[in-house]
Each structure stands twice: as C-alpha cells, then as structure tokens.
Scaffold this motif. Structure first.
Motif, PDB file in Angstrom:
ATOM      1  N   UNK A 327       0.809  -1.194  -0.061  1.00 57.58           N
ATOM      2  CA  UNK A 327      -0.127  -0.111   0.009  1.00 57.58           C
ATOM      3  C   UNK A 327       0.834   1.262   0.002  1.00 57.58           C
ATOM      4  N   UNK A 328       2.000   1.136   0.490  1.00 59.13           N
ATOM      5  CA  UNK A 328       3.129   2.294   0.726  1.00 59.13           C
ATOM      6  C   UNK A 328       3.723   2.567  -0.434  1.00 59.13           C
ATOM      7  N   UNK A 329       3.994   1.374  -1.106  1.00 54.21           N
ATOM      8  CA  UNK A 329       5.024   1.592  -2.215  1.00 54.21           C
ATOM      9  C   UNK A 329       4.677   0.573  -3.380  1.00 54.21           C
ATOM     10  N   UNK A 330       3.970   0.981  -4.472  1.00 56.43           N
ATOM     11  CA  UNK A 330       3.549  -0.008  -5.505  1.00 56.43           C
ATOM     12  C   UNK A 330       4.802  -0.798  -6.040  1.00 56.43           C
ATOM     13  N   UNK A 331       5.950  -0.328  -5.691  1.00 60.24           N
ATOM     14  CA  UNK A 331       7.163  -0.875  -6.536  1.00 60.24           C
ATOM     15  C   UNK A 331       7.616  -2.169  -5.703  1.00 60.24           C
ATOM     16  N   UNK A 332       7.139  -2.372  -4.670  1.00 58.46           N
ATOM     17  CA  UNK A 332       7.130  -3.359  -3.491  1.00 58.46           C
ATOM     18  C   UNK A 332       6.125  -4.344  -3.321  1.00 58.46           C
ATOM     19  N   UNK A 333       6.212  -5.548  -3.197  1.00 58.19           N
ATOM     20  CA  UNK A 333       5.254  -6.402  -2.778  1.00 58.19           C
ATOM     21  C   UNK A 333       4.844  -6.216  -1.205  1.00 58.19           C
ATOM     22  N   UNK A 334       3.649  -6.757  -0.867  1.00 60.62           N
ATOM     23  CA  UNK A 334       3.389  -6.724   0.460  1.00 60.62           C
ATOM     24  C   UNK A 334       4.349  -7.467   1.559  1.00 60.62           C
ATOM     25  N   UNK A 335       4.250  -7.258   2.618  1.00 65.44           N
ATOM     26  CA  UNK A 335       5.341  -7.717   3.605  1.00 65.44           C
ATOM     27  C   UNK A 335       5.065  -9.170   3.614  1.00 65.44           C
ATOM     28  N   UNK A 336       6.027 -10.103   4.117  1.00 65.35           N
ATOM     29  CA  UNK A 336       5.704 -11.482   4.287  1.00 65.35           C
ATOM     30  C   UNK A 336       4.794 -11.750   5.551  1.00 65.35           C
ATOM     31  N   UNK A 337       4.582 -10.934   6.358  1.00 62.90           N
ATOM     32  CA  UNK A 337       4.077 -11.039   7.597  1.00 62.90           C
ATOM     33  C   UNK A 337       2.573 -10.763   7.311  1.00 62.90           C
ATOM     34  N   UNK A 338       2.076  -9.999   6.108  1.00 61.95           N
ATOM     35  CA  UNK A 338       0.776  -9.298   6.048  1.00 61.95           C
ATOM     36  C   UNK A 338      -0.208 -10.085   6.199  1.00 61.95           C
ATOM     37  N   UNK A 339      -0.333 -11.353   5.510  1.00 55.54           N
ATOM     38  CA  UNK A 339      -1.395 -12.436   5.413  1.00 55.54           C
ATOM     39  C   UNK A 339      -1.403 -13.247   6.918  1.00 55.54           C
ATOM     40  N   UNK A 340      -0.422 -13.462   7.549  1.00 55.70           N
ATOM     41  CA  UNK A 340      -0.391 -14.006   8.736  1.00 55.70           C
ATOM     42  C   UNK A 340      -1.135 -13.210   9.840  1.00 55.70           C
ATOM     43  N   UNK A 341      -0.820 -11.971   9.725  1.00 55.68           N
ATOM     44  CA  UNK A 341      -1.489 -10.861  10.642  1.00 55.68           C
ATOM     45  C   UNK A 341      -2.918 -11.052  10.314  1.00 55.68           C
ATOM     46  N   UNK A 342      -3.416 -10.958   9.266  1.00 57.22           N
ATOM     47  CA  UNK A 342      -4.754 -10.882   8.740  1.00 57.22           C
ATOM     48  C   UNK A 342      -5.335 -12.209   9.253  1.00 57.22           C
ATOM     49  N   UNK A 343      -4.858 -13.295   9.190  1.00 60.29           N
ATOM     50  CA  UNK A 343      -5.467 -14.822   9.671  1.00 60.29           C
ATOM     51  C   UNK A 343      -5.504 -14.556  11.147  1.00 60.29           C
ATOM     52  N   UNK A 344      -4.580 -14.213  11.905  1.00 63.59           N
ATOM     53  CA  UNK A 344      -4.627 -14.290  13.429  1.00 63.59           C
ATOM     54  C   UNK A 344      -5.851 -13.229  13.751  1.00 63.59           C
ATOM     55  N   UNK A 345      -6.088 -12.146  12.939  1.00 61.90           N
ATOM     56  CA  UNK A 345      -7.214 -11.089  13.452  1.00 61.90           C
ATOM     57  C   UNK A 345      -8.637 -11.789  13.357  1.00 61.90           C
ATOM     58  N   UNK A 346      -8.727 -12.781  12.582  1.00 61.62           N
ATOM     59  CA  UNK A 346      -9.844 -13.565  12.289  1.00 61.62           C
ATOM     60  C   UNK A 346     -10.616 -14.139  13.658  1.00 61.62           C
TER      61      UNK A 346
END
Length: 434
Positions: A327-346
């Motif tokens: 989201x902050x830099x379209x030239x970079x992919x999302x962080x490796x932890x992004x999806x893990x954090x999203x799952x833990x929040x469910x």
C-alpha cells in the motif's frame, strides 16, 4: 393403511422391534439392527399361526403379497404354511389338487428362499459391496481412483472382505489401521479410515447396515495431528473462507488467502508474484526457478475461479508490476507477515493452523478423492527422485489442470455449504461465464 414402497424404504429402526401392517395379516417387522422382515398371521383350524418369508427388499412388496395369498389359500385347504416351511410332509390323505398346491408352494417359496438367502449373503460381504461401491461411485467420480482401489486391495479386503457388511465392528477397523501404523504409515492409516468411512456411508444409504464403524473412530485416535500435520476438514475450509470474506480485511488479502488454498503454492511464491508471470488467456502461471524452493521453474494451471480472481486483482493493483503491491510503495510487494497478521485477526472456530497448512489441506483432500499422487506432488512443486522423477518432468499439465479445477469446485461447495452463496465478489468475467 396398506404399505407402499416409499413407506417401506423410510422405515427406521428403533430401540425395540416394531411392526407395520399391510393387509390380510401381512406385516413387516422392523428389527433394531435395521432388517425389515416379512411375516404373516393366519388362522388354521381355529388357531393362529405365524410364518416368515424373508427380508425386504430381498422380497418386494408385490412378492410378499403374492406369498400371503398363497399361504392363505393353503390354510383354506387345511394345510399349514408354517409346517411346510419347516419341512413337514403333506398328509397322505390330502386331495391330489391340495398336494399339488403344497408342492408348488415349497418350490416357489421354501426352496427359493434358501437360494435367495445364499445369494444375498454373498452380495453383502465387504468385498462384494466394496467392488460395487468402487464401480458405481468412486471410479466414475475421480480422474484417477487407483489410490482408493489400492487401499481396498492391500489392506481392507484381505482383512474383512469375507465379513458381512453389517457385521463389521469398530474393532475390525482399528485392527486394519493399527496394522498400517505398525508399518510406520500413520497418514496412510488415516487415509484408509477415511476410505472406509465413505464406503460405510454408502452402505447405510443402500440399507446394508445402520452403523458406520469407521465414522465412530475419531481421526485423532488413528493419527495424532502435530502442528505440521494439520489439514482442515471440509467444514473448516468453508467456515474459514466464509469468515475471511465476511471480515474487514482488504479485498486483495481475502483473494490472496483464497488463492493460497486453490493454487497450492507457498506463501512467498504468491505474494512475490508479478503480472509478467501470469497468462490469463492461457490460464497459466509460470513461476521462475529463482523464486522456487528447489530453484526449478514451476507451472500452475489456473482454474476458472483463479483466473477470475486474478482478473479482479489486476484492477486492484493500480498499475503495479506486482500482483500484491504494498500500500505504501507500489514498486514493492506486501510484507511476508501481512497475511499471517490478517489470519490471526479472524474470529473463527477453527483449530490452530498456519498458512502453510493450506497446502497440506489440499494434498489431503485430493489424495482422499483418489487423484494420482504424482500429480499432487507436482502441484506442490515437490521433487520426485528416480525414474518417476524423470517422467515427472512432463509436469502432468493436463491432469493437474483437471485436478485443480475439481479442487476449486470442491472448495466452492464448502463455502456455500447449503446456506446460500456467500457474497465473495464478482471474480471477473471468467467466473461469471462458467
């Protein structure tokens, strides 16, 4: 009221035997074990007698009524159908016509009953019924059902093939799975239990038994799941994906988690994907070797659902070369932890798991469905040694495409789960047209 075939099929066993009457003294007795037995009450010389024909549906409703009429005709001539069935001779002083009636009754009902009982017993052995189940259900529904056949031929039929389906116990199932575990194959023991669970579910549907001995054994009693051995059940797959799509996480992250289940790739392989790798027209995703664990390029055939998700993600990428740009830099992919954090929040009622378990979940259910192990291993980008590994370089592309489409459809059915389609998004033109 007279009986009908529909009513007979729907009669369920109770704790005690009970009777359902037809007409003229004919009735069916429903036993606690599930058997439905034809019997007849009639009067002879002022006394009541009772005689048995056999089971329904071995004897149809029409046959039972014909048997009733024949029995009552004999009783009207002074002969006991019960005595004839027992093998008692016809009295010498009986009229020739009565003797002829009695002989016909013995031929048509008493002798044929013995023959039918033998045929029925042979047809209801585990081996005979398993062969029928395999031919009618497993083989037509799977692209490669050999894994199920191997389970039946190697471990099930040698152990309990001669037993009647209705006589198989929990102890019998445990004896099979324990023997497999003693070979050091815990997961194969679990897979065998799952095959038996499906077999006996079909046997119940065909009214061969009323009890599923394999379903009575929880999976955890066969192979204890370690943290690295977790595979979601079909119900958990549906519960998880419904929770994901109903959550407040970003739409792209919802699609990413769904893609991890459907594509069977590792998390890093997905979040670092670039649009140049994906050919939506050919429905293929070519992952270069430098991004793979084994440094070998990997081709992922894309199901209709996955193509549609990538079409939607193309619009969400804001022109970035990454499928999942930061989201902050379209030239970079999302962080490796992004999806893990999203799952833990469910907030979901699903066992503890990690994202990597999506791959194991897909592998487990594809194996259980009877797909070829080599296709599954190739889809997981696992390296196969030896001669099989050389042949494996052909990649089984067509077979994997068919398998992954089956898997995507299977996951779809778990999301819906009979509750109406969850609103998970348009998924682009390809999905809508399917």
């Amino acid at each position: 009221m007279a009986l009908t075939d529909t009513k007979l099929r729907n009669l369920k066993p109770g704790e005690k035997a009970y009777q359902e009457a037809d007409e003229g003294g004919l009735f069916v007795e429903v036993m606690p074990g599930g058997a439905k037995v034809w019997r007849l009450r009639y009067r002879l010389a002022g006394k009541q007698e009772k005689v048995t024909l056999g089971d329904y549906p071995t004897y149809s409703l029409g046959e039972a009524r014909t048997w009733r009429d024949d029995c009552k005709a004999l009783a009207g001539r002074g002969l006991s159908p019960m005595a004839l069935k027992r093998g008692d001779p016809v009295p010498d002083d009986a009229a020739p016509a009565v003797k002829e009636m009695a002989q016909a009754f013995v031929r048509n009902w008493c002798m044929k009953a013995v023959e039918r009982a033998k045929v029925k017993e042979a047809a209801d052995t585990v081996e005979a019924f398993a062969r029928r189940w395999y031919a009618e259900i497993v083989e037509p529904a799977n692209s490669n059902p050999r894994n199920v056949k191997r389970v039946l031929d190697k471990d099930v039929i040698p152990a309990i093939g001669a037993k009647q389906v209705a006589d198989v116990t929990v102890t019998d199932i445990l004896a099979i799975t324990d023997k497999i575990k003693n070979r050091g194959a815990d997961q194969m023991a679990l897979q065998t239990r799952n095959v038996l669970k499906r077999l006996f579910a079909y046997a119940i549907a065909r009214e061969k038994t009323t009890f599923n001995p394999a379903a009575a054994i929880e999976a955890k009693f066969i192979a204890q799941a370690k943290s690295r051995d977790v595979a979601l059940t079909p119900e958990e797959i549906g519960r998880l994906l419904r929770a994901i799509y109903q959550s407040s996480m970003k739409r792209a992250h919802k699609l990413a988690l769904h893609l991890l289940i459907l594509c069977m790739v590792r998390k890093s392989e997905l979040i670092e994907a670039k649009w140049e790798e994906i050919d939506l027209d050919r429905a293929e995703w070519s992952i270069p070797g430098e991004r793979m664990k084994k440094d070998k390029p990997h081709l992922v055939p894309l199901s209709r659902q996955v193509v549609a998700m990538f079409e939607e993600l193309k619009g969400l990428a804001s022109g970035s070369g990454w499928v999942f740009p930061s989201r902050g830099d379209l030239k970079q992919p999302i962080a490796k932890s992004t999806l893990n954090v999203a799952v833990r929040a469910l907030e979901i009622e699903v066992r503890d798991f990690v994202i990597h378990d999506f791959r194991r979940t897909a592998s487990t259910h594809l194996h259980e469905a009877g797909f070829n192990s080599d296709w599954i291993e190739k889809a997981l980008a696992h390296e196969t040694k030896g001669i099989r590994g050389v042949y494996n370089r052909a990649q089984y592309a067509d077979q994997r495409r068919e398998m992954l489409q089956w898997w995507a459809d299977f996951v779809d059915s778990q999301i819906q789960d009979g509750r109406g389609k969850v609103i998970i998004g348009p998924f682009g033109k390809a999905y809508r047209a399917a």
